[in-house]
Design a protein around this motif. Structure first.
Motif, PDB file in Angstrom:
ATOM      1  N   THR A  11       0.082   0.906 -13.773  1.00 56.47           N
ATOM      2  CA  THR A  11      -0.588  -0.403 -13.807  1.00 56.47           C
ATOM      3  C   THR A  11       0.180  -1.351 -14.726  1.00 56.47           C
ATOM      4  OG1 THR A  11      -2.052   0.365 -15.582  1.00 56.47           O
ATOM      5  CG2 THR A  11      -2.889   0.520 -13.335  1.00 56.47           C
ATOM      6  N   MET A  21      -3.349  -5.235 -12.883  1.00 54.72           N
ATOM      7  CA  MET A  21      -4.553  -4.805 -12.181  1.00 54.72           C
ATOM      8  C   MET A  21      -5.323  -3.801 -13.024  1.00 54.72           C
ATOM      9  SD  MET A  21      -3.465  -2.083  -9.201  1.00 54.72           S
ATOM     10  CE  MET A  21      -2.265  -3.162  -8.443  1.00 54.72           C
ATOM     11  N   SER A  22      -6.595  -3.660 -12.734  1.00 53.25           N
ATOM     12  CA  SER A  22      -7.430  -2.722 -13.473  1.00 53.25           C
ATOM     13  C   SER A  22      -7.075  -1.289 -13.103  1.00 53.25           C
ATOM     14  CB  SER A  22      -8.898  -2.974 -13.172  1.00 53.25           C
ATOM     15  OG  SER A  22      -9.198  -2.625 -11.823  1.00 53.25           O
ATOM     16  N   HIS A  23      -7.361  -0.384 -14.012  1.00 46.58           N
ATOM     17  CA  HIS A  23      -7.175   1.033 -13.712  1.00 46.58           C
ATOM     18  C   HIS A  23      -8.008   1.424 -12.488  1.00 46.58           C
ATOM     19  CE1 HIS A  23      -6.029   1.765 -18.181  1.00 46.58           C
ATOM     20  NE2 HIS A  23      -4.966   1.482 -17.448  1.00 46.58           N
ATOM     21  N   ALA A  24      -9.222   0.889 -12.407  1.00 47.05           N
ATOM     22  CA  ALA A  24     -10.108   1.236 -11.289  1.00 47.05           C
ATOM     23  C   ALA A  24      -9.507   0.846  -9.953  1.00 47.05           C
ATOM     24  CB  ALA A  24     -11.469   0.568 -11.481  1.00 47.05           C
ATOM     25  N   GLN A  25      -8.935  -0.357  -9.879  1.00 46.03           N
ATOM     26  CA  GLN A  25      -8.326  -0.799  -8.619  1.00 46.03           C
ATOM     27  C   GLN A  25      -7.153   0.086  -8.238  1.00 46.03           C
ATOM     28  OE1 GLN A  25      -7.032  -4.910  -8.500  1.00 46.03           O
ATOM     29  NE2 GLN A  25      -5.787  -4.588  -6.669  1.00 46.03           N
ATOM     30  N   ARG A  26      -6.299   0.395  -9.197  1.00 46.46           N
ATOM     31  CA  ARG A  26      -5.124   1.223  -8.883  1.00 46.46           C
ATOM     32  C   ARG A  26      -5.530   2.623  -8.460  1.00 46.46           C
ATOM     33  NH1 ARG A  26      -1.828   2.471  -6.242  1.00 46.46           N
ATOM     34  NH2 ARG A  26       0.177   3.392  -6.770  1.00 46.46           N
ATOM     35  N   ARG A  28      -8.251   3.412  -6.848  1.00 45.73           N
ATOM     36  CA  ARG A  28      -8.734   3.315  -5.461  1.00 45.73           C
ATOM     37  C   ARG A  28      -7.554   3.173  -4.499  1.00 45.73           C
ATOM     38  NH1 ARG A  28     -12.694   0.072  -8.103  1.00 45.73           N
ATOM     39  NH2 ARG A  28     -11.602  -1.840  -7.494  1.00 45.73           N
ATOM     40  N   GLU A  29      -6.539   2.432  -4.921  1.00 50.35           N
ATOM     41  CA  GLU A  29      -5.358   2.271  -4.073  1.00 50.35           C
ATOM     42  C   GLU A  29      -4.651   3.601  -3.836  1.00 50.35           C
ATOM     43  OE1 GLU A  29      -3.931  -2.347  -5.009  1.00 50.35           O
ATOM     44  OE2 GLU A  29      -2.713  -0.648  -5.693  1.00 50.35           O
ATOM     45  N   THR A 317       4.655  -1.646 -10.749  1.00 55.10           N
ATOM     46  CA  THR A 317       3.628  -2.155  -9.840  1.00 55.10           C
ATOM     47  C   THR A 317       4.278  -2.914  -8.687  1.00 55.10           C
ATOM     48  OG1 THR A 317       1.982  -2.317 -11.593  1.00 55.10           O
ATOM     49  CG2 THR A 317       1.637  -3.685  -9.642  1.00 55.10           C
ATOM     50  N   HIS A 320       0.466  -3.357  -2.739  1.00 54.13           N
ATOM     51  CA  HIS A 320      -0.050  -2.136  -2.124  1.00 54.13           C
ATOM     52  C   HIS A 320       0.429  -1.985  -0.683  1.00 54.13           C
ATOM     53  CE1 HIS A 320      -2.651   1.226  -1.552  1.00 54.13           C
ATOM     54  NE2 HIS A 320      -3.571   0.589  -0.852  1.00 54.13           N
TER      55      HIS A 320
END
Length: 350
Positions: A11, A21-26, A28-29, A317, A320
């Motif tokens: 990230t 980007m947030s850890h959560a978004q990455r 999920r990706e 990064t 995606h």
């Protein structure tokens, strides 16, 4: 010949916008990336363990478990589990549960760790770096081989005839040794009879051939069947429809990541000439169109003895969609070329 992907779930700031980007978004990706890798026929996906702000996956088993019920055949592994600063009992339990959820597709790549943040975080001293790993791999293998365990070491409380549960679906949960390319790691893996995963991220990959031979000699000396041993390569790469396009897309994030890490480790500045040299046929970057990347992997198999190739993508990064496209091309275009050529080569040798 197995082909797969490795991700450290980075990230770092976006090269163009500077947005992180947030850890959560990455997270999920990367689950989406694992699902796609399964759909396009890749063999394995690995998640690396890190404990830093610019990496999102501190527990590979949890990320892989999120993808396990969404996938059908792809093997799911850590890349690596920092075993020196981990509890082997807990590591085994986590991956045994992953094995159950995935119905027998879990693996562990155990390493000492090239990043050291986990040591102070979990209360371990770097002066025990090697001793901790040696003790922990011994215990992990003992748990794998026996439901009830009795063990005593110098750093962890002793275990007296206790069961470790759950047990995995696989009769012998695969454990690999991850190595940055040291002779001691190769010999250790050989003596233990464990598969060896090499981080081939710089220089000429052909220089690793003597290390693979050293590994096999150590295994033979310890009485292991060398013909059954696997050797993997974790190598940075990116695939696009055109080689120059792939090179141009992948360079900015790669340069940023290399120079960020280089500042910490005293490396020289990484520029476009360094990058272009590394993506040449004799370099360690696997960047290009499907045919270019396939031929480099085939060369690695024939001349170094690699039986599993794992492409580390992305470095830093990237959008995606670009990562997903690279994974798609790796599975649908690169892997079939490699498998077909290696199958012919093996048949000719017989």
């Amino acid at each position: 010949m197995e082909i797969g992907v490795t991700s450290f779930v980075e990230t770092k700031p976006d090269i163009e916008t500077g947005i992180v980007m947030s850890h959560a978004q990455r997270l999920r990706e990367v689950v989406e990336e694992i699902v796609l890798a399964d759909q396009v026929g890749l063999d394995v996906f690995g998640i690396g363990e890190h404990h830093r702000e610019d990496y999102a996956a501190s527990s590979p088993a949890i990320v892989l478990s999120a993808a396990a019920s969404l996938t059908k055949r792809i093997r799911l592994t850590s890349a690596v589990t920092v075993l020196s600063s981990a509890d082997p009992v807990r590591v085994f339990q986590d991956f045994a549960m992953l094995d159950g959820i995935s119905n027998g597709r879990a693996e562990i790549i155990a390493g000492r760790g090239s990043f050291v943040e986990s040591f102070p975080l979990f209360g371990y001293g770097l002066h025990d770096y090697d001793e901790l790993f040696n003790e922990n791999i011994e215990l992990l293998m003992k748990i794998r081989s026996s439901e009830k365990v009795t063990w005593k070491g110098g750093h962890r409380p002793a275990i007296h005839n206790l069961g470790v549960y759950p047990r995995p679906v696989q009769s012998s949960l695969p454990i690999w040794i991850g190595s940055g390319g040291t002779q001691s790691s190769a010999v250790r893996a050989g003596l233990l009879g464990l598969p060896l995963m090499l981080a081939i991220i710089g220089g000429n990959p052909m220089n690793f051939a003597p290390l693979v031979e050293l590994y096999k000699k150590a295994a033979a000396r310890a009485g292991h069947d060398v013909s059954q041993l696997q050797v993997g390569s974790h190598s940075i790469g990116f695939v696009a429809e055109d080689t120059e396009r792939a090179a141009d897309i992948f360079f900015p994030s790669t340069q940023y990541g290399m120079n960020k890490l280089g500042k910490e480790r005293g490396w020289s500045y990484y520029d476009r000439s360094s990058y272009d040299a590394a993506r040449s046929f004799d370099g360690a970057l696997y960047v290009g169109d499907p045919e270019t990347v396939a031929q480099k992997i085939i060369h690695l198999r024939k001349h170094v003895g690699i039986t599993r190739f794992m492409m580390y993508v992305p470095l830093s990064t990237m959008p995606h969609e670009q990562v997903l496209r690279a994974i798609e091309l790796l599975g649908t275009e690169v892997a079939p070329r490699v498998r077909e050529e290696i199958a012919k080569w093996e048949a000719e040798k017989e």
